[in-house]
Design a protein around this motif. Structure first.
Motif, mmCIF file in Angstrom:
data_model
loop_
_atom_site.group_PDB
_atom_site.id
_atom_site.type_symbol
_atom_site.label_atom_id
_atom_site.label_comp_id
_atom_site.label_asym_id
_atom_site.label_seq_id
_atom_site.Cartn_x
_atom_site.Cartn_y
_atom_site.Cartn_z
ATOM 1 N N GLU A 72 -40.965 -50.711 -35.910
ATOM 2 C CA GLU A 72 -40.485 -50.975 -34.565
ATOM 3 C C GLU A 72 -40.056 -52.441 -34.474
ATOM 4 O O GLU A 72 -40.647 -53.311 -35.122
ATOM 5 C CB GLU A 72 -41.583 -50.698 -33.547
ATOM 6 C CG GLU A 72 -42.049 -49.261 -33.518
ATOM 7 C CD GLU A 72 -41.010 -48.319 -32.951
ATOM 8 O OE1 GLU A 72 -40.238 -48.732 -32.065
ATOM 9 O OE2 GLU A 72 -40.974 -47.165 -33.396
ATOM 10 N N ILE A 73 -39.081 -52.707 -33.626
ATOM 11 C CA ILE A 73 -38.581 -54.071 -33.466
ATOM 12 C C ILE A 73 -39.696 -55.005 -32.996
ATOM 13 O O ILE A 73 -39.819 -56.130 -33.476
ATOM 14 C CB ILE A 73 -37.384 -54.092 -32.499
ATOM 15 C CG1 ILE A 73 -36.206 -53.384 -33.152
ATOM 16 C CG2 ILE A 73 -37.013 -55.520 -32.109
ATOM 17 C CD1 ILE A 73 -35.053 -53.119 -32.225
ATOM 18 N N GLU A 74 -40.521 -54.524 -32.070
ATOM 19 C CA GLU A 74 -41.600 -55.380 -31.561
ATOM 20 C C GLU A 74 -42.637 -55.690 -32.635
ATOM 21 O O GLU A 74 -43.260 -56.748 -32.615
ATOM 22 C CB GLU A 74 -42.244 -54.770 -30.322
ATOM 23 C CG GLU A 74 -41.337 -54.804 -29.107
ATOM 24 C CD GLU A 74 -40.770 -56.197 -28.814
ATOM 25 O OE1 GLU A 74 -41.534 -57.172 -28.757
ATOM 26 O OE2 GLU A 74 -39.545 -56.310 -28.645
ATOM 27 N N ARG B 180 -43.642 -63.933 -35.335
ATOM 28 C CA ARG B 180 -44.388 -64.889 -34.499
ATOM 29 C C ARG B 180 -45.732 -65.227 -35.123
ATOM 30 O O ARG B 180 -46.205 -66.358 -35.033
ATOM 31 C CB ARG B 180 -44.585 -64.339 -33.077
ATOM 32 C CG ARG B 180 -43.316 -64.207 -32.268
ATOM 33 C CD ARG B 180 -42.442 -65.468 -32.239
ATOM 34 N NE ARG B 180 -43.180 -66.652 -31.863
ATOM 35 C CZ ARG B 180 -42.938 -67.883 -32.321
ATOM 36 N NH1 ARG B 180 -41.951 -68.100 -33.177
ATOM 37 N NH2 ARG B 180 -43.659 -68.910 -31.925
ATOM 38 N N ALA B 181 -46.382 -64.260 -35.758
ATOM 39 C CA ALA B 181 -47.675 -64.519 -36.395
ATOM 40 C C ALA B 181 -47.531 -65.550 -37.512
ATOM 41 O O ALA B 181 -48.346 -66.460 -37.633
ATOM 42 C CB ALA B 181 -48.274 -63.218 -36.937
ATOM 43 N N ALA C 268 -49.837 -65.030 -31.780
ATOM 44 C CA ALA C 268 -48.624 -64.215 -31.702
ATOM 45 C C ALA C 268 -48.800 -63.113 -30.664
ATOM 46 O O ALA C 268 -47.896 -62.847 -29.874
ATOM 47 C CB ALA C 268 -48.309 -63.609 -33.066
ATOM 48 N N GLY C 269 -49.969 -62.486 -30.657
ATOM 49 C CA GLY C 269 -50.250 -61.453 -29.672
ATOM 50 C C GLY C 269 -50.171 -61.996 -28.256
ATOM 51 O O GLY C 269 -49.567 -61.370 -27.375
ATOM 52 N N VAL D 219 -54.845 -55.378 -30.369
ATOM 53 C CA VAL D 219 -53.596 -54.610 -30.423
ATOM 54 C C VAL D 219 -52.654 -55.223 -31.456
ATOM 55 O O VAL D 219 -52.005 -54.501 -32.222
ATOM 56 C CB VAL D 219 -52.929 -54.542 -29.030
ATOM 57 C CG1 VAL D 219 -51.524 -53.978 -29.111
ATOM 58 C CG2 VAL D 219 -53.783 -53.719 -28.073
ATOM 59 N N ALA D 220 -52.583 -56.548 -31.503
ATOM 60 C CA ALA D 220 -51.730 -57.219 -32.492
ATOM 61 C C ALA D 220 -52.167 -56.849 -33.910
ATOM 62 O O ALA D 220 -51.330 -56.540 -34.764
ATOM 63 C CB ALA D 220 -51.780 -58.732 -32.291
ATOM 64 N N SER D 221 -53.451 -56.853 -34.148
ATOM 65 C CA SER D 221 -53.976 -56.504 -35.473
ATOM 66 C C SER D 221 -53.646 -55.057 -35.820
ATOM 67 O O SER D 221 -53.220 -54.756 -36.944
ATOM 68 C CB SER D 221 -55.487 -56.723 -35.507
ATOM 69 O OG SER D 221 -55.995 -56.372 -36.772
ATOM 70 N N LYS D 222 -53.811 -54.147 -34.874
ATOM 71 C CA LYS D 222 -53.498 -52.735 -35.118
ATOM 72 C C LYS D 222 -52.014 -52.534 -35.397
ATOM 73 O O LYS D 222 -51.637 -51.734 -36.252
ATOM 74 C CB LYS D 222 -53.925 -51.882 -33.925
ATOM 75 C CG LYS D 222 -55.422 -51.705 -33.828
ATOM 76 C CD LYS D 222 -55.800 -50.875 -32.621
ATOM 77 C CE LYS D 222 -57.315 -50.823 -32.489
ATOM 78 N NZ LYS D 222 -57.750 -50.095 -31.299
ATOM 79 N N ARG D 223 -51.173 -53.262 -34.662
ATOM 80 C CA ARG D 223 -49.731 -53.125 -34.885
ATOM 81 C C ARG D 223 -49.325 -53.629 -36.269
ATOM 82 O O ARG D 223 -48.485 -53.019 -36.940
ATOM 83 C CB ARG D 223 -48.957 -53.845 -33.786
ATOM 84 C CG ARG D 223 -48.960 -53.034 -32.497
ATOM 85 C CD ARG D 223 -48.304 -53.676 -31.331
ATOM 86 N NE ARG D 223 -47.034 -54.300 -31.608
ATOM 87 C CZ ARG D 223 -46.366 -55.029 -30.714
ATOM 88 N NH1 ARG D 223 -46.853 -55.197 -29.499
ATOM 89 N NH2 ARG D 223 -45.226 -55.581 -31.031
ATOM 90 N N LEU D 224 -49.921 -54.734 -36.699
ATOM 91 C CA LEU D 224 -49.610 -55.240 -38.037
ATOM 92 C C LEU D 224 -50.106 -54.267 -39.105
ATOM 93 O O LEU D 224 -49.399 -53.982 -40.074
ATOM 94 C CB LEU D 224 -50.208 -56.630 -38.253
ATOM 95 C CG LEU D 224 -49.929 -57.256 -39.617
ATOM 96 C CD1 LEU D 224 -48.425 -57.347 -39.892
ATOM 97 C CD2 LEU D 224 -50.568 -58.626 -39.714
ATOM 98 N N THR D 225 -51.289 -53.734 -38.909
ATOM 99 C CA THR D 225 -51.832 -52.755 -39.855
ATOM 100 C C THR D 225 -50.943 -51.523 -39.919
ATOM 101 O O THR D 225 -50.658 -51.001 -40.998
ATOM 102 C CB THR D 225 -53.270 -52.362 -39.455
ATOM 103 O OG1 THR D 225 -54.085 -53.536 -39.470
ATOM 104 C CG2 THR D 225 -53.858 -51.328 -40.396
ATOM 105 N N ARG D 226 -50.470 -51.047 -38.754
ATOM 106 C CA ARG D 226 -49.580 -49.888 -38.705
ATOM 107 C C ARG D 226 -48.261 -50.189 -39.421
ATOM 108 O O ARG D 226 -47.746 -49.360 -40.173
ATOM 109 C CB ARG D 226 -49.319 -49.490 -37.259
ATOM 110 C CG ARG D 226 -48.395 -48.277 -37.138
ATOM 111 C CD ARG D 226 -48.063 -47.931 -35.717
ATOM 112 N NE ARG D 226 -47.281 -49.032 -35.134
ATOM 113 C CZ ARG D 226 -47.194 -49.281 -33.843
ATOM 114 N NH1 ARG D 226 -47.855 -48.554 -32.971
ATOM 115 N NH2 ARG D 226 -46.452 -50.276 -33.398
ATOM 116 N N LEU D 227 -47.736 -51.396 -39.204
ATOM 117 C CA LEU D 227 -46.492 -51.790 -39.871
ATOM 118 C C LEU D 227 -46.671 -51.761 -41.391
ATOM 119 O O LEU D 227 -45.837 -51.218 -42.118
ATOM 120 C CB LEU D 227 -46.061 -53.185 -39.410
ATOM 121 C CG LEU D 227 -44.806 -53.766 -40.039
ATOM 122 C CD1 LEU D 227 -43.592 -52.896 -39.748
ATOM 123 C CD2 LEU D 227 -44.578 -55.190 -39.539
#
Length: 124
Positions: free
Chosen positions: A3-5, A12-13, A22-23, A32-40
């Protein structure tokens, strides 16, 4: 597909040196930031960042991806600016009704043509 975000979060991180910072910049909690990075990372099938309690370090794959994300995000930002600029530019036809003498003396000096190249004027 990333995802773009999530790309923005990674960029940003690395820029801030902190996933939490960054979050905060992007309006999400550190969790949420950590989960998004892990998902990426899971979506890409590659570890992008080595995390410690104090630092983030890009892996070799992460550096390649980060560089491309910067370019992609710059293109997206430029596309958005172009759309906004096209909507804020003065364009169309301006109809002006005035006495002839006023039109001859005043109008040519008041309209800088180079600033309004998409504006057509009809003086009556």
């Amino acid at each position: 597909m990333a995802e773009i975000e999530d790309m923005r979060l990674l960029v940003r991180a690395i820029a801030t040196g902190s996933l939490s910072a960054a979050g905060r910049e992007l309006g999400v909690s550190p969790a949420v930031a950590s989960k998004r990075l892990t998902r990426l990372e899971k979506d890409l099938g590659a570890r992008l960042v080595q995390r410690s309690s104090r630092h983030l370090h890009l892996t070799e794959e992460g550096a390649i991806y980060h560089e491309r994300c910067i370019a992609i995000l710059a293109e997206i930002d430029e596309a958005e600016r172009a759309v906004v600029a096209s909507r804020t530019q003065i364009a169309g036809t301006l109809h002006v009704s005035a006495p002839v003498d006023l039109g001859r003396q005043w109008w040519p000096r008041q309209r800088p043509r180079s600033l309004y190249s998409t504006l057509n004027c009809n003086c009556e």
